[in-house]
Design a protein around this motif. Sequence first.
Motif, short mmCIF file in Angstrom:
data_model
loop_
_atom_site.label_atom_id
_atom_site.label_comp_id
_atom_site.label_asym_id
_atom_site.label_seq_id
_atom_site.Cartn_x
_atom_site.Cartn_y
_atom_site.Cartn_z
N LEU A 1 52.49 74.59 79.14
CA LEU A 1 53.00 73.25 78.86
C LEU A 1 53.52 73.22 77.43
O LEU A 1 52.78 73.57 76.51
CB LEU A 1 51.88 72.21 79.04
CG LEU A 1 51.26 72.16 80.44
CD1 LEU A 1 50.06 73.07 80.53
CD2 LEU A 1 50.87 70.76 80.78
N LEU A 2 54.79 72.85 77.28
CA LEU A 2 55.41 72.83 75.96
C LEU A 2 56.26 71.57 75.80
O LEU A 2 56.98 71.19 76.72
CB LEU A 2 56.33 74.04 75.76
CG LEU A 2 55.65 75.41 75.74
CD1 LEU A 2 55.70 76.06 77.10
CD2 LEU A 2 56.28 76.28 74.70
N PRO A 3 56.20 70.94 74.64
CA PRO A 3 57.07 69.79 74.38
C PRO A 3 58.54 70.19 74.21
O PRO A 3 59.42 69.39 74.48
CB PRO A 3 56.53 69.20 73.07
CG PRO A 3 55.18 69.79 72.89
CD PRO A 3 55.18 71.09 73.61
N ASP A 4 58.79 71.41 73.75
CA ASP A 4 60.15 71.87 73.48
C ASP A 4 60.42 73.14 74.27
O ASP A 4 59.85 74.19 73.98
CB ASP A 4 60.31 72.12 71.98
CG ASP A 4 61.72 72.52 71.57
OD1 ASP A 4 62.55 72.84 72.45
OD2 ASP A 4 61.98 72.53 70.36
N ARG A 5 61.31 73.08 75.26
CA ARG A 5 61.60 74.25 76.10
C ARG A 5 62.08 75.44 75.29
O ARG A 5 61.89 76.58 75.67
CB ARG A 5 62.58 73.90 77.20
CG ARG A 5 64.01 73.72 76.74
CD ARG A 5 65.01 73.63 77.88
NE ARG A 5 64.51 72.96 79.04
CZ ARG A 5 64.90 71.76 79.46
NH1 ARG A 5 65.85 71.12 78.83
NH2 ARG A 5 64.37 71.22 80.52
N ASP A 6 62.73 75.20 74.15
CA ASP A 6 63.23 76.30 73.32
C ASP A 6 62.10 77.11 72.68
O ASP A 6 62.32 78.22 72.20
CB ASP A 6 64.16 75.77 72.22
CG ASP A 6 65.46 75.22 72.79
OD1 ASP A 6 65.88 75.67 73.89
OD2 ASP A 6 66.05 74.34 72.15
N ASP A 7 60.89 76.56 72.66
CA ASP A 7 59.74 77.29 72.12
C ASP A 7 59.14 78.28 73.11
O ASP A 7 58.31 79.11 72.74
CB ASP A 7 58.63 76.32 71.68
CG ASP A 7 58.90 75.68 70.34
OD1 ASP A 7 59.74 76.21 69.57
OD2 ASP A 7 58.25 74.65 70.03
N PHE A 8 59.54 78.22 74.38
CA PHE A 8 58.92 79.08 75.38
C PHE A 8 59.33 80.54 75.23
O PHE A 8 58.48 81.43 75.17
CB PHE A 8 59.23 78.58 76.79
CG PHE A 8 58.43 79.24 77.88
CD1 PHE A 8 57.06 79.39 77.77
CD2 PHE A 8 59.04 79.69 79.02
CE1 PHE A 8 56.31 79.99 78.77
CE2 PHE A 8 58.31 80.29 80.04
CZ PHE A 8 56.94 80.44 79.91
#
Length: 132
Positions: free
Chosen positions: A79-86
């Motif tokens: 679970l991530l608030p920012d998809r670019d952090d994945f």
Amino acid sequence: MTTRRAIMSGSSFEEHIGYARAVVDGDRVHVSGTTGFDYAAMTISDDVVEQAEQCLRNIGDALAEAGCTLADVVRVRYLLPDRDDFEPCWPVLRRHFGDVRPAATMLVCGLADPRMKIEIEVDARRGSGDRV
């Protein structure tokens, strides 16, 4: 008859919200969404990759108390608030799960604290890692 046992991490969230870090139910282990807080120091890195590493250390500690390891994980949710952090986390995740190959899902959503950049939840089955 299966035995149900709660595993606590000492996080203040467990007491405030009313949950356990993990629940052992027979040979199944369900680990709650776990963030990158270092509970010993009560700190959290600003770096998502470091948070992912700490999430997996925290999860590993809960699994060890339950009598299993990351090799026993059969399901993982990111679970991530920012998809670019994945994507920057992929090398960390591959290092821990590349040979395990659990079923996986990634969701973009808000987390409880704006410092949190990733939360990881896993389900494991004790002894399943012996077959990896």
